[in-house]
Motif scaffolding. Structure first.
Motif, PDB file in Angstrom:
ATOM      1  N   UNK A 132      -2.252  96.363   0.781  1.00 33.80           N
ATOM      2  CA  UNK A 132      -3.874  95.913   1.186  1.00 33.80           C
ATOM      3  C   UNK A 132      -4.001  94.873   1.215  1.00 33.80           C
ATOM      4  N   UNK A 133      -2.856  93.540   0.395  1.00 28.76           N
ATOM      5  CA  UNK A 133      -2.966  92.481   0.259  1.00 28.76           C
ATOM      6  C   UNK A 133      -2.452  91.698   1.513  1.00 28.76           C
ATOM      7  N   UNK A 134      -3.302  90.885   2.706  1.00 24.98           N
ATOM      8  CA  UNK A 134      -2.990  90.321   3.847  1.00 24.98           C
ATOM      9  C   UNK A 134      -1.525  89.561   3.802  1.00 24.98           C
TER      10      UNK A 134
ATOM     11  N   UNK B 272      -0.910  86.642   4.779  1.00 26.97           N
ATOM     12  CA  UNK B 272      -1.876  85.183   4.452  1.00 26.97           C
ATOM     13  C   UNK B 272      -1.035  85.203   2.418  1.00 26.97           C
ATOM     14  N   UNK B 273      -1.914  85.774   2.306  1.00 28.14           N
ATOM     15  CA  UNK B 273      -2.146  86.168   0.227  1.00 28.14           C
ATOM     16  C   UNK B 273      -0.922  86.241   0.305  1.00 28.14           C
TER      17      UNK B 273
ATOM     18  N   UNK C 219       1.250  83.983   0.231  1.00 26.81           N
ATOM     19  CA  UNK C 219       0.896  83.225  -0.353  1.00 26.81           C
ATOM     20  C   UNK C 219       1.245  83.241  -2.076  1.00 26.81           C
ATOM     21  N   UNK C 220       1.371  84.850  -2.752  1.00 23.52           N
ATOM     22  CA  UNK C 220       1.659  84.949  -3.340  1.00 23.52           C
ATOM     23  C   UNK C 220       3.657  84.661  -3.596  1.00 23.52           C
TER      24      UNK C 220
ATOM     25  N   UNK D 200       5.409  81.824  -1.875  1.00 22.54           N
ATOM     26  CA  UNK D 200       5.109  80.589  -2.066  1.00 22.54           C
ATOM     27  C   UNK D 200       5.325  80.703  -3.967  1.00 22.54           C
ATOM     28  N   UNK D 201       4.066  80.785  -4.313  1.00 26.16           N
ATOM     29  CA  UNK D 201       3.842  80.233  -6.140  1.00 26.16           C
ATOM     30  C   UNK D 201       5.275  81.155  -7.005  1.00 26.16           C
ATOM     31  N   UNK D 202       4.972  82.600  -6.152  1.00 27.73           N
ATOM     32  CA  UNK D 202       6.793  83.098  -6.954  1.00 27.73           C
ATOM     33  C   UNK D 202       7.682  82.405  -7.202  1.00 27.73           C
TER      34      UNK D 202
ATOM     35  N   UNK E 201       7.733  75.632 -11.494  1.00 24.18           N
ATOM     36  CA  UNK E 201       6.754  76.430 -11.720  1.00 24.18           C
ATOM     37  C   UNK E 201       7.088  77.962 -11.290  1.00 24.18           C
TER      38      UNK E 201
ATOM     39  N   UNK F 256       7.509  81.918 -11.102  1.00 22.82           N
ATOM     40  CA  UNK F 256       8.201  82.938 -11.836  1.00 22.82           C
ATOM     41  C   UNK F 256       9.360  83.145 -12.085  1.00 22.82           C
TER      42      UNK F 256
ATOM     43  N   UNK G 183       4.153  86.652  11.677  1.00 21.03           N
ATOM     44  CA  UNK G 183       2.809  85.908  11.090  1.00 21.03           C
ATOM     45  C   UNK G 183       3.285  85.666   9.213  1.00 21.03           C
TER      46      UNK G 183
ATOM     47  N   UNK H  51       6.515  83.142  10.154  1.00 18.24           N
ATOM     48  CA  UNK H  51       4.909  81.913  10.533  1.00 18.24           C
ATOM     49  C   UNK H  51       4.601  80.886   8.591  1.00 18.24           C
ATOM     50  N   UNK H  52       4.352  82.086   8.394  1.00 23.11           N
ATOM     51  CA  UNK H  52       3.840  81.146   7.092  1.00 23.11           C
ATOM     52  C   UNK H  52       4.759  81.265   5.790  1.00 23.11           C
TER      53      UNK H  52
ATOM     54  N   UNK I 253      -8.104  91.105   6.759  1.00 20.83           N
ATOM     55  CA  UNK I 253      -7.050  90.948   6.506  1.00 20.83           C
ATOM     56  C   UNK I 253      -6.655  89.778   8.162  1.00 20.83           C
TER      57      UNK I 253
ATOM     58  N   UNK J  47      -5.393  87.092  10.889  1.00 20.35           N
ATOM     59  CA  UNK J  47      -5.307  86.412  10.580  1.00 20.35           C
ATOM     60  C   UNK J  47      -4.821  85.671  12.081  1.00 20.35           C
TER      61      UNK J  47
ATOM     62  N   UNK K  86      -9.219  84.205   6.047  1.00 24.28           N
ATOM     63  CA  UNK K  86      -7.652  84.250   5.896  1.00 24.28           C
ATOM     64  C   UNK K  86      -6.475  83.071   6.731  1.00 24.28           C
TER      65      UNK K  86
ATOM     66  N   UNK L 289      -3.222  77.663   0.659  1.00 29.21           N
ATOM     67  CA  UNK L 289      -2.740  78.343   0.300  1.00 29.21           C
ATOM     68  C   UNK L 289      -0.997  77.479   0.275  1.00 29.21           C
ATOM     69  N   UNK L 290      -0.795  77.282   1.521  1.00 25.71           N
ATOM     70  CA  UNK L 290       0.503  76.793   1.384  1.00 25.71           C
ATOM     71  C   UNK L 290       0.674  75.139   1.444  1.00 25.71           C
TER      72      UNK L 290
ATOM     73  N   UNK M  84      -6.212  83.713  -4.510  1.00 29.77           N
ATOM     74  CA  UNK M  84      -5.073  84.789  -4.795  1.00 29.77           C
ATOM     75  C   UNK M  84      -6.169  86.242  -4.268  1.00 29.77           C
TER      76      UNK M  84
ATOM     77  N   UNK N 235     -10.952  93.821  -0.581  1.00 34.61           N
ATOM     78  CA  UNK N 235     -10.242  94.848   0.008  1.00 34.61           C
ATOM     79  C   UNK N 235      -9.949  96.420  -1.151  1.00 34.61           C
TER      80      UNK N 235
END
Lengths: 300, 296
Positions: free
Chosen positions: A115-117, A119-120, A123-124, A126-128, A133, A135, A233, A236-237, B210, B212, B228, B235-236, B267, B274
């Protein structure tokens, strides 16, 4: 004729969705002929000069062709193969778990990432994987002692990042159908096997696992048909100028030269898109034909 | 079937539990980490000290999210698209699915093919964009809904539901009583369709929340951006613009940390709507996936 008149109320219901499908699915197919023309916005589709396969040839001869098509197939095939076994393993594991509470938890948690989009999700990732920094970056640095690790800038691991994050996100969801099939396996088969002294493992191997194969084949066929239009998507992201070498796929390339650039060039990217759609259609027909020849399940 | 397990089977059961726990940890850990990071202190996040639980808990990330103008606007827009879009989509899907489920619908085979063919072949991004543009839909809210309003897969799911749960006798009986197709559909079929409406509603709502792709292609006007698209821009974006001459090292770390913290909090906040409803609808959801996978 009379039958049609009698069903007019059904047609009335059907009209709206049909109109949507015609306008936004079939009209673009008609419009795709600009791939064979030198489309000028001012002239419209039909008045733009017909140039045949010019744009297709230009694409086949361009430097981008090999790289873009190769990346598309590479990422898709990698994802296709990597995503087959895990939902089956998860389903067998869930099905063999006797504790109801653990079973429920396992299902609940593994479905959640679906259910995570996109885009998110990007984002996750790229953060990890962030340099210094992140993880995962820290974990790898801790093991290998490598300094200045920047995973997203490394084009050689882009495909793996894409595929394994996909596996992480979709395995639970994809296991739903297998779990349901396992719960509908005829219990008398298991009872008979127990009487014959079969162990749990043997029962899974000879009863549960074979029950999943037909569905696995159907899903494989369906996914093969989608092979060229996956992941626009997310790719691209996750793209950046440093990993572009292995991350540019057909759809992102079409988007960039067609819509994200200031030059109003629609015919050339349309040709690339049409090429991709046509290959997809051939792929699904081919795989379905092969599957039906092998006597396995077929779509039609 | 209660049987005492043999030694081999006990070994297998233990192994199975081990596999299950491994999968559970692999899936859950990143989620827990993000949640913990979003509640931590910015400089601890920047230093990478967060492992499992929040370090020096703070709500600074969430404050930054709720003070962010674009994020709030994105939430509003996404809410609008979700409500309107789900309403339109569910209605249109039911309207398409019911006739296709009726064996006496003239042209049933042809229309089914017309719909399913779009799942394996499309005109492409560019021609679709040109069509949307020629209708004057670029930079309108309708562009977020109309082009993808009818999900063919969902139509198939709903059609399968209708043809397996609405008995043919029911139609015959109400025909004898003189009911028209409209009357039958609205007064008899729809009241029996609670589960499928729930499933479709859930599928579409998640999709709209969701979504986009449509926004990326058809919207240039920031006031219309769904959440989104706003998220992507935040985020990017890699580093904050920083004037390193003025700031000392600690301040830079704090700034960087706050930027990361904002991302983690975003995030969480954007996924919560959802994820929060999902446990309550899980049963319907699983059922929906199953109905859709029935062949025929």
């Amino acid at each position: 004729m009379q039958q049609i008149r009698r069903a007019w109320q059904l047609y009335a219901l059907f009209a709206i969705p049909l109109l949507i499908i015609i306008l936004f699915r079939y009209l673009p197919m008609y419009g795709a002929q600009i791939a064979f023309r030198d489309y000028r916005v001012a002239k419209g589709i039909l008045a733009s000069p017909w140039v045949g396969g010019k744009h297709f040839l230009k694409f086949f001869r361009s430097n981008a062709f090999g790289r873009v098509v190769g990346n598309t197939f590479g990422i898709s095939l990698y994802a296709l193969i990597a995503s087959i076994p895990f939902p089956i393993i998860l389903a067998l594991c869930v099905n063999s778990t006797r504790r109801k509470g653990f079973r429920k938890t396992l299902q609940m948690v593994t479905y959640a990432p679906y259910f995570i989009s996109t885009v998110v999700m990007a984002g996750i990732i790229l953060q990890l994987l962030a340099p210094r920094t992140g993880l995962i970056t820290q974990a790898i640095v801790g093991i290998t002692g490598e300094t200045n690790l920047n995973i997203m800038a490394d084009s050689s691991v882009f495909k793996s990042v894409y595929v394994w994050s996909e596996v992480w996100q979709k395995t639970g969801f994809n296991s739903i159908i297998y779990i349901a099939i396992l719960s509908s396996v005829d219990p008398s088969l298991h009872e008979a096997a127990v009487v014959d002294g079969a162990s749990l493992l043997q029962r899974i191997r000879h009863i549960d696992f074979p029950a999943l194969i037909p569905t696995a084949v159907i899903l494989l066929i369906l996914n093969c048909g989608q092979i060229l239009n996956i992941g626009f998507e997310k790719v691209l992201l996750l793209q950046n100028s440093l990993n572009l070498q292995s991350s540019e796929i057909i759809s992102t390339y079409v988007y960039k030269i067609g819509l994200a650039s200031s030059a109003l060039n629609f015919s050339y990217p349309s040709a690339i898109g049409l090429f991709s759609s046509a290959v997809g259609l051939v792929m699904i027909a081919l795989v379905n034909w092969v599957a039906s020849r092998l006597g396995e399940e077929s779509l039609w | 079937m209660v049987t005492t397990l043999s030694r081999k089977d006990r070994l297998f059961t233990a192994f199975n539990a081990f596999v299950g726990i491994c999968i559970l940890v692999l899936v859950a850990y990143p989620l827990i980490f993000i949640l913990s990071a979003s509640f931590s202190n910015p400089s601890e996040v920047a230093a990478g000290h967060v492992r499992l639980w929040p370090v020096k808990p703070s709500l600074m990330g969430y404050r930054a999210v709720f003070e962010h103008q674009n994020v709030m606007k994105g939430f509003m827009n996404s809410g609008i698209y979700l409500v309107l879009g789900t309403l339109c989509s569910v209605t249109a899907t039911l309207f398409a699915a019911y006739p296709l489920s009726r064996k006496d619908f003239p042209g049933r085979k042809f229309f089914t093919f017309l719909f399913t063919f779009t799942m394996i072949f499309s005109g492409g991004i560019i021609p679709t964009y040109l069509v949307v543009r020629s209708f004057g839909l670029v930079d309108t809210r309708a562009a977020m809904i109309l082009p993808t309003m009818v999900g063919v897969w969902n139509v198939i799911v709903a059609r399968t539901y209708f043809s397996t749960t609405i008995p043919g006798d029911l139609l015959d009986a109400s025909r004898i009583d003189g009911a028209s197709d409209f009357l039958f559909f609205f007064k008899i079929v729809l009241p029996l369709s609670g589960p499928i409406v729930a499933v479709l509603g859930l599928f579409y709502a998640v999709e709209y929340w969701n979504s986009f792709f449509n926004a990326l292609l058809y919207l240039n006007e920031p006031d219309l951006f769904p959440l989104q698209l706003v998220l992507r821009n935040i985020l990017l974006s890699s580093e904050i613009q920083q004037n390193e001459l003025i700031m000392n090292v600690e301040e830079i770390a704090m700034r960087q940390g706050l930027h990361d913290l904002l991302k983690y909090a975003l995030i969480v906040v954007s996924s919560v709507p959802v994820l929060a409803i999902y446990p309550f609808v899980q049963k319907h959801f699983v059922k929906g996936v199953m109905v859709g996978s029935l062949k025929g």
